[in-house]
Design a protein around this motif. Structure first.
Motif, PDB file in Angstrom:
ATOM      1  N   PHE A  21       0.842  -1.203   0.000  1.00  0.00           N
ATOM      2  CA  PHE A  21       0.000   0.000   0.000  1.00  0.00           C
ATOM      3  C   PHE A  21       0.870   1.243   0.000  1.00  0.00           C
ATOM      4  O   PHE A  21       0.578   2.226  -0.677  1.00  0.00           O
ATOM      5  CB  PHE A  21      -0.964  -0.035   1.194  1.00  0.00           C
ATOM      6  CG  PHE A  21      -1.791  -1.277   1.193  1.00  0.00           C
ATOM      7  CD1 PHE A  21      -2.722  -1.494   0.190  1.00  0.00           C
ATOM      8  CD2 PHE A  21      -1.612  -2.264   2.156  1.00  0.00           C
ATOM      9  CE1 PHE A  21      -3.474  -2.662   0.161  1.00  0.00           C
ATOM     10  CE2 PHE A  21      -2.354  -3.433   2.138  1.00  0.00           C
ATOM     11  CZ  PHE A  21      -3.292  -3.633   1.135  1.00  0.00           C
ATOM     12  N   GLY A  37      -5.539   1.898  -5.914  1.00  0.00           N
ATOM     13  CA  GLY A  37      -4.768   0.867  -5.217  1.00  0.00           C
ATOM     14  C   GLY A  37      -5.206   0.764  -3.763  1.00  0.00           C
ATOM     15  O   GLY A  37      -6.095  -0.006  -3.416  1.00  0.00           O
ATOM     16  N   GLN A  38      -4.574   1.567  -2.904  1.00  0.00           N
ATOM     17  CA  GLN A  38      -4.886   1.518  -1.471  1.00  0.00           C
ATOM     18  C   GLN A  38      -6.369   1.812  -1.255  1.00  0.00           C
ATOM     19  O   GLN A  38      -6.928   2.738  -1.835  1.00  0.00           O
ATOM     20  CB  GLN A  38      -4.043   2.575  -0.757  1.00  0.00           C
ATOM     21  CG  GLN A  38      -4.029   2.427   0.740  1.00  0.00           C
ATOM     22  CD  GLN A  38      -3.119   3.466   1.389  1.00  0.00           C
ATOM     23  OE1 GLN A  38      -2.879   4.535   0.823  1.00  0.00           O
ATOM     24  NE2 GLN A  38      -2.622   3.163   2.566  1.00  0.00           N
ATOM     25  N   GLY A  39      -6.989   1.018  -0.376  1.00  0.00           N
ATOM     26  CA  GLY A  39      -8.432   1.163  -0.161  1.00  0.00           C
ATOM     27  C   GLY A  39      -8.766   2.271   0.805  1.00  0.00           C
ATOM     28  O   GLY A  39      -8.771   2.068   2.022  1.00  0.00           O
ATOM     29  N   ASN A 175     -11.045  -9.312   1.773  1.00  0.00           N
ATOM     30  CA  ASN A 175     -10.104  -8.498   1.015  1.00  0.00           C
ATOM     31  C   ASN A 175      -8.969  -9.407   0.567  1.00  0.00           C
ATOM     32  O   ASN A 175      -8.392 -10.092   1.421  1.00  0.00           O
ATOM     33  CB  ASN A 175      -9.574  -7.380   1.933  1.00  0.00           C
ATOM     34  CG  ASN A 175      -8.567  -6.474   1.259  1.00  0.00           C
ATOM     35  OD1 ASN A 175      -8.368  -6.525   0.066  1.00  0.00           O
ATOM     36  ND2 ASN A 175      -7.930  -5.628   2.065  1.00  0.00           N
ATOM     37  N   TYR A 206     -15.204  -5.153   6.746  1.00  0.00           N
ATOM     38  CA  TYR A 206     -16.113  -4.766   5.647  1.00  0.00           C
ATOM     39  C   TYR A 206     -17.540  -5.233   5.912  1.00  0.00           C
ATOM     40  O   TYR A 206     -18.325  -5.434   4.988  1.00  0.00           O
ATOM     41  CB  TYR A 206     -15.594  -5.331   4.311  1.00  0.00           C
ATOM     42  CG  TYR A 206     -14.225  -4.804   3.967  1.00  0.00           C
ATOM     43  CD1 TYR A 206     -14.052  -3.528   3.450  1.00  0.00           C
ATOM     44  CD2 TYR A 206     -13.073  -5.566   4.214  1.00  0.00           C
ATOM     45  CE1 TYR A 206     -12.791  -3.022   3.180  1.00  0.00           C
ATOM     46  CE2 TYR A 206     -11.808  -5.067   3.946  1.00  0.00           C
ATOM     47  CZ  TYR A 206     -11.674  -3.792   3.431  1.00  0.00           C
ATOM     48  OH  TYR A 206     -10.438  -3.291   3.167  1.00  0.00           O
ATOM     49  N   LYS A 237     -13.800   1.759   7.391  1.00  0.00           N
ATOM     50  CA  LYS A 237     -14.556   1.477   6.156  1.00  0.00           C
ATOM     51  C   LYS A 237     -15.998   1.943   6.282  1.00  0.00           C
ATOM     52  O   LYS A 237     -16.628   2.346   5.311  1.00  0.00           O
ATOM     53  CB  LYS A 237     -14.600  -0.026   5.848  1.00  0.00           C
ATOM     54  CG  LYS A 237     -13.360  -0.797   6.173  1.00  0.00           C
ATOM     55  CD  LYS A 237     -12.231  -0.440   5.277  1.00  0.00           C
ATOM     56  CE  LYS A 237     -10.958  -0.919   5.928  1.00  0.00           C
ATOM     57  NZ  LYS A 237      -9.771  -0.531   5.265  1.00  0.00           N
ATOM     58  N   PHE A 322     -13.476  -3.571  -3.237  1.00  0.00           N
ATOM     59  CA  PHE A 322     -12.437  -3.960  -4.197  1.00  0.00           C
ATOM     60  C   PHE A 322     -12.993  -4.892  -5.265  1.00  0.00           C
ATOM     61  O   PHE A 322     -13.849  -5.722  -4.966  1.00  0.00           O
ATOM     62  CB  PHE A 322     -11.310  -4.701  -3.476  1.00  0.00           C
ATOM     63  CG  PHE A 322     -10.735  -3.936  -2.327  1.00  0.00           C
ATOM     64  CD1 PHE A 322     -10.020  -2.766  -2.551  1.00  0.00           C
ATOM     65  CD2 PHE A 322     -10.901  -4.370  -1.020  1.00  0.00           C
ATOM     66  CE1 PHE A 322      -9.486  -2.044  -1.485  1.00  0.00           C
ATOM     67  CE2 PHE A 322     -10.371  -3.661   0.038  1.00  0.00           C
ATOM     68  CZ  PHE A 322      -9.662  -2.492  -0.187  1.00  0.00           C
ATOM     69  N   ARG A 371      -6.055  -5.911  -8.203  1.00  0.00           N
ATOM     70  CA  ARG A 371      -7.204  -5.389  -7.458  1.00  0.00           C
ATOM     71  C   ARG A 371      -7.345  -3.887  -7.685  1.00  0.00           C
ATOM     72  O   ARG A 371      -6.369  -3.144  -7.588  1.00  0.00           O
ATOM     73  CB  ARG A 371      -6.975  -5.668  -5.971  1.00  0.00           C
ATOM     74  CG  ARG A 371      -8.142  -5.361  -5.073  1.00  0.00           C
ATOM     75  CD  ARG A 371      -7.727  -5.306  -3.607  1.00  0.00           C
ATOM     76  NE  ARG A 371      -7.193  -4.003  -3.270  1.00  0.00           N
ATOM     77  CZ  ARG A 371      -6.830  -3.635  -2.048  1.00  0.00           C
ATOM     78  NH1 ARG A 371      -6.916  -4.486  -1.035  1.00  0.00           N
ATOM     79  NH2 ARG A 371      -6.364  -2.419  -1.817  1.00  0.00           N
TER      80      ARG A 371
HETATM   81  N1  GLN Z   1      -7.123  -2.060   3.849  1.00  0.00           N
HETATM   82  C1  GLN Z   1      -6.763  -1.158   2.804  1.00  0.00           C
HETATM   83  C2  GLN Z   1      -6.443  -1.959   1.561  1.00  0.00           C
HETATM   84  O1  GLN Z   1      -6.468  -3.162   1.563  1.00  0.00           O
HETATM   85  C3  GLN Z   1      -5.599  -0.266   3.169  1.00  0.00           C
HETATM   86  C4  GLN Z   1      -4.554  -0.932   3.945  1.00  0.00           C
HETATM   87  C5  GLN Z   1      -3.321  -0.156   4.248  1.00  0.00           C
HETATM   88  O2  GLN Z   1      -3.092   0.916   3.740  1.00  0.00           O
HETATM   89  N2  GLN Z   1      -2.522  -0.732   5.084  1.00  0.00           N
HETATM   90  O3  GLN Z   1      -6.189  -1.348   0.569  1.00  0.00           O
END
Ligand code: GLN
Ligand code: PMP
Length: 393
Positions: A21, A37-39, A175, A206, A237, A322, A371
């Motif tokens: 990330f 990318g990063q969630g 995830n 989630y 989230k 995602f 992803r």
């Molecule tokens: N859980 C989020 C992801 O999978 C961010 C995780 C993180 O930045 N450590 O993207």
């Protein structure tokens, strides 16, 4: 003689490198690319939640909160578990507030496991799981979920359990695959846990992001499971506050106490003024939670449609924010990592190569998968899709 940077690293962490990330968000920033990318959402959560944090700061709640977390947030977590899952937890002793789900997970793993214990977990797996298990000197036993449905093979799960197995670490909604474990799958896991007297740690961050009539079931709510299960979640989230890092863990007092014993030496406490704000969020009416999922389902469809038209094979998720694609229609060598490293230069979009979520020995399972996150404003999703269309041509 001076040591190079790597030779200072404990052997337990060798091979983990830096988190994907950090790498991919840095790449997005450097290239001014759209970060799928990063969630994290690129929009704010409910204003009552934000206002509650501002009020807490302005009213002087800026010092260390109590070690287990402020009482009202522990109560709000217990109310939430009862309201959504019919689970009852004692706010004093059975609920612990942590620095995000990440610390809850680390606390449980470091506080409970002995070196050499084995942990069965679902693969692909969120990246901190393997690192925490390694820090505990314990051993990872992954059970692979495979596309397109990413269902759980209960026979493979059973085969992964050995006399050294101590814990099953679950994540649902999952995830990076977006799979939501069905009640039957959870029952199969529960049966195994009871048969082998295993502790279950269930990462449910989630929990409110489920679509198409899928229902999130907490394994703790299955018969006989509450007293062997630690449930982990966080506000990141659910309230679009990933930077606040307010998480929690609920379970029987003995398991929570073991988690707290480790947690107190990690951060001790965190996120003081954000804790009352997350309590406000957890008490929002049902419409908030329904609306959150409805909104994300529309975003899922928006991005998924675009990815399909860009030429990817796309696996529609029933939960999380995602979506996973198979890149091979666009890159015949199927090297997802190389694809993600090149993508910002090719079209100004960042994704995450799923290969990093697989055990080293199973990399071929995830090599060709990437992803993308859809918790982004509609115009950002549309722009990303337009850019990705260019990769196909
Ligand atoms: N859980 C989020 C992801 O999978 C961010 C995780 C993180 O930045 N450590 O993207
Ligand atoms: N578990 C899973 C499955 C995740 O995707 C994430 C990412 N947020 C976390 C745990 C960590 O959550 P937090 O940010 O609350 O530490």
């Amino acid at each position: 003689m001076a040591r190079d940077q790597n030779s200072y690293l404990t052997s337990r962490l060798r091979g983990f490198g830096s988190t994907i990330f950090a790498e991919m968000t840095a790449l997005a920033d450097e290239k001014a690319a759209i970060n799928l990318g990063q969630g994290f959402p690129d929009y704010d959560g409910p204003s009552v939640v934000l206002d509650a944090a501002v009020d807490a700061i302005r009213s002087g709640q800026n010092q260390y909160p109590p070690g287990p977390g402020i009482a009202d947030l522990r109560l709000a977590v217990a109310e939430h578990q009862r309201r959504f899952y019919g689970l009852s937890y004692e706010p004093d002793g059975e609920v612990l507030i942590t620095a995000g789900a990440t610390e809850a997970l680390a606390g449980a793993v470091l506080g409970i496991l002995e070196a050499g214990d084995e942990v069965v977990l679902l693969e692909p797996m969120y990246d901190s799981y393997q690192a925490c298990i390694a820090l505990a000197g314990a051993v990872t036993r992954p059970v692979t979920l495979r596309p397109p449905a990413y269902g759980l093979d209960l026979e493979a799960l059973r085969a992964a359990v050995t006399p050294r197995t101590r814990m099953i670490l679950l994540n649902t909604p999952h995830n990076p695959t977006g799979a939501v474990l069905e009640r039957e799958e959870l029952q199969g896991i529960a049966d195994l846990a009871v048969e082998h007297d295993l502790i279950v740690v269930s990462d449910e961050v989630y929990e409110h992001l489920v679509y198409d009539g899928a229902q999130h079931v907490s394994i703790a709510s299955l018969p006989g499971m509450r007293d062997r299960t630690l449930v982990i979640s966080s506000g990141g989230k659910t309230f679009n506050t990933t930077g606040w890092k307010v998480g929690w863990i609920c379970g029987p007092a003995k398991l929570v106490a073991a988690t707290r014993a480790a947690k107190q030496f990690l951060t001790y406490v965190s996120s003081g003024p954000f804790q009352p704000a997350i309590a406000v969020g957890l008490r929002l009416p049902d419409e908030y939670f329904v609306g959150l999922a409805a909104d994300l389902r529309r975003k899922r469809d928006r991005l998924t449609r675009g990815l399909v038209s860009a030429g990817f094979e796309t696996f529609t998720p029933r939960g999380t924010y995602f979506v996973t694609v198979d890149i091979r229609p666009l890159r015949s060598d199927g090297d997802g990592y190389a694809f993600c490293r090149e993508l910002p230069d090719r079209c100004g979009v960042v994704g995450i190569p799923n290969v990093v979520f697989y055990d080293r020995s199973h990399e071929r399972e995830g090599r060709h998968l990437v992803r993308f996150a859809f918790c982004k404003r509609d115009e950002v999703i549309d722009e990303a899709v337009e850019r990705l269309m260019g990769v196909a041509s």
